[in-house]
Enzyme design. Structure first.
Site, PDB file in Angstrom:
ATOM      1  CG  HIS A 184     126.181  10.412  44.598  1.00  0.00           C
ATOM      2  ND1 HIS A 184     125.762  11.724  44.620  1.00  0.00           N
ATOM      3  CD2 HIS A 184     127.543  10.439  44.495  1.00  0.00           C
ATOM      4  CE1 HIS A 184     126.824  12.516  44.512  1.00  0.00           C
ATOM      5  NE2 HIS A 184     127.906  11.756  44.443  1.00  0.00           N
ATOM      6  CB  THR A 186     122.891  13.863  44.991  1.00  0.00           C
ATOM      7  OG1 THR A 186     123.221  12.732  44.178  1.00  0.00           O
ATOM      8  CG2 THR A 186     124.049  14.838  44.976  1.00  0.00           C
ATOM      9  CE  LYS A 187     120.807   9.119  42.352  1.00  0.00           C
ATOM     10  NZ  LYS A 187     121.937   9.971  41.981  1.00  0.00           N
ATOM     11  CB  VAL A 188     115.834   9.099  48.429  1.00  0.00           C
ATOM     12  CG1 VAL A 188     114.966   8.681  49.606  1.00  0.00           C
ATOM     13  CG2 VAL A 188     115.045   9.909  47.424  1.00  0.00           C
ATOM     14  CG  PHE A 189     119.313   4.805  51.350  1.00  0.00           C
ATOM     15  CD1 PHE A 189     119.190   4.763  52.728  1.00  0.00           C
ATOM     16  CD2 PHE A 189     120.161   3.904  50.723  1.00  0.00           C
ATOM     17  CE1 PHE A 189     119.916   3.847  53.472  1.00  0.00           C
ATOM     18  CE2 PHE A 189     120.882   2.986  51.457  1.00  0.00           C
ATOM     19  CZ  PHE A 189     120.761   2.952  52.832  1.00  0.00           C
TER      20      PHE A 189
END
Ligand code: T4K
Length: 375
Positions: A184, A186-189
Site C-alpha cells: 500500500h 503507506t508502506k516502506v515499499f
C-alpha cells in the site's frame, strides 16, 4: 493533503519521468491487466529481492491475506489463533473466510504474538496460526514453527509491515507456510495499492493464480470460488520502479529512525515499541512510541497536543480488532473465546501507543519540530 499538515507518513515514489517512461509500452500493447508481462516480471524480481522460492502478486495486502487463507481450504468454522493488536484487515481476512479468530495476547516488549500462550488456545478445531510481524517486529518464528509442526497447524504470517526484512540472514517470507506483504502507498515499499503472498510450495502458485482470477482454470473451467484479486500492470510497473530504489528508501529511513531514537530516548516516560535486535535486519517501517505514566500526559493527551499543532500522529493499533464494533457485539462469544481479559497486554499497548510521523525523505526540520514537541 494540505501542505501545512504533517501526516503520519508520506509515500515513497520514483521520479515522475522514470514512471512515465516505464509505463510507455502499455500504450503499444494495450495489455494493462490480467497477468500481463509486467505482472510475471515483477513476481520474478520480487522473488530475487525477498529471497523466497515463490511469489504471487495481488491487488492489495488484504486480498493477498484472504487468498492465502482460502488457498489452504480450511473447513468453515475452524479456529485460527491470531493477534488482536493489528490492523483490522488481519481479523477480517480470517472471518471473511468463514473461520473463527481466537485471540492470543502479545508480548509487552514488541507487540508480537506471545508464543508461550499459543498452545493453551489450541483445540480440536484449530487449523492455523496467523501472527503479525507488527511494525516490522519479527515474531518468534522458530517457536511458532515448532508449535505448528507439533500440532499439525498451518502458519500464515501477516508480514504487511515486514517487506525486505531478514531473520538470521533469511528473507522473512521464508517462514511459515505463507507470508503476506502489503504494498500500500503507506508502506516502506509500494505499488500504489498492492500485495503479495510468498511461499515455498510451488503447487500453491497455481492455486493462487486461479483464486485471484475468479477461480478460472484455463478458458472454460472454473475450479474454485475465487475473487478478482489480480495486480494490474500500472501497479506492477510502479513496483518495478520502486524496487530499484528500495535500498535507498530503507537507508533513508534507518538514518531518521536512529535520529528519533537518539533524541527521544532520554525523555522520561517515553519508550519505543520498535527495537534493534542483532538477529533481525529491519526495514524501519514505523516509529511507534509508548507513553508511560512518568510522561507529562497520557497518549491521548499527546495525540491531541500534536494535532492542535497540525501534526497528525496515529494510534495504530487502537482499538484492538476484537474490541471493534463489528466483532465485539456480533457473535462475540465465538470470536472472543479464550480472550477477554487474557488480551490485557495487547489492550494496554493499544491504549499507550502512538505512531509518530515518519517517512523516507522526511525533512530534518519536521523531525526536529516533532521531537521538541514530545520533549
Ligand atoms: N495487515 C496489516 C498488519 C496492515 O497494517 C495492513 C494495512 C493490511 C494487512 C492490509 O494491507 P492493504 O490491503 O492496505 O495493502 C493505512 C493503510 O491504508 C493500510 O494499508 C495500513 N495497513 C494501515 C496500517 O494504514 P489508514 O486508514 O491509516 O490510511 P490513511 O489514508 O489515513 O493514510 C495514512 C497516511 O499515509 C496519510 O495521513 C498520508 C499518507 N498517505 C496516504 C495515502 C493514501 C500518502 O502519503 N499517500 C497516500 O496515497 O490505513
Amino acid at each position: 493533503m494540505e501542505d501545512s499538515k504533517i501526516l503520519v507518513t508520506k509515500t515513497s515514489m520514483p521520479s515522475y519521468e522514470e514512471y512515465i517512461e516505464a509505463i510507455r509500452p502499455l500504450w503499444d500493447s494495450h495489455w494493462i491487466t490480467n497477468m500481463g508481462v509486467y505482472h510475471r516480471d515483477f513476481e520474478n524480481k520480487l522473488k530475487d529481492y525477498l529471497a523466497v522460492p515463490e511469489v504471487s502478486l495481488m491487488v492489495n495486502g488484504h486480498m493477498a491475506l484472504e487468498m492465502a487463507i482460502q488457498a489452504f481450504d480450511f473447513p468453515r468454522g475452524s479456529e485460527v489463533i491470531t493477534t488482536p493488536f493489528t490492523f483490522i484487515s488481519t481479523t477480517h481476512a480470517i472471518v471473511r473466510n468463514g473461520l473463527v479468530p481466537v485471540f492470543c495476547d502479545v508480548k509487552a516488549e514488541d507487540g508480537t504474538m506471545d508464543e508461550a500462550l499459543i498452545e493453551q488456545l489450541i483445540t480440536e478445531k484449530t487449523v492455523a496460526i496467523i501472527p503479525v510481524h507488527v511494525y516490522g517486529n519479527i515474531c518468534n518464528v522458530e517457536e511458532i514453527s515448532r508449535i505448528a509442526q507439533k500440532h499439525g497447524l498451518k502458519v500464515i504470517y501477516d508480514a504487511a509491515h515486514a517487506f525486505g526484512e531478514k531473520y538470521k540472514g533469511v528473507g522473512i517470507g521464508n517462514f511459515g507456510d505463507a507470508s503476506v506483504f502489503s504494498f500500500h502507498a503507506t508502506k516502506v515499499f509500494n505499488t500504489i495499492e498492492g500485495g503479495a503472498v510468498a511461499f515455498s510450495d510451488h503447487k500453491l502458485y497455481e492455486k493462487l493464480y486461479d483464486l485471484k482470477n475468479f477461480g478460472i482454470h484455463g478458458t472454460e473451467l472454473v475450479e474454485g470460488v475465487g475473487a478478482n484479486a489480480k495486480m494490474n500492470e500500472f501497479c506492477a510497473i510502479m513496483g518495478i520502479c520502486n524496487l530499484k530504489h528500495i535500498d535507498e528508501y530503507i537507508e533513508e529511513r534507518r538514518i531518521r529512525w536512529e535520529y528519533y531514537r537518539n533524541e527521544l530516548s532520554s525523555v522520561r516516560g517515553i519508550s519505543f515499541l520498535c527495537g534493534e535486535t542483532p538477529t533481525v535486519q529491519r526495514n524501519y517501517s514505523y516509529f511507534p512510541i509508548l507513553i508511560g505514566q512518568e510522561y507529562q500526559t497520557n497518549r491521548d493527551g499527546l495525540f491531541e497536543h500534536m494535532a492542535d499543532r497540525n501534526i497528525f500522529a496515529r494510534k495504530y493499533f487502537f482499538p484492538l480488532t476484537c474490541d471493534q464494533n463489528c466483532y465485539k457485539d456480533h457473535n462475540a462469544k465465538a470470536y472472543l473465546r479464550n480472550s477477554g481479559l487474557k488480551v490485557d497486554i495487547a489492550r494496554n499497548l493499544a491504549s499507550r501507543v502512538l505512531v509518530i510521523p515518519f517517512w523516507a525523505d522526511m525533512e530534518q526540520s519536521v523531525q526536529d519540530s516533532i521531537i521538541s514537541m514530545i520533549k
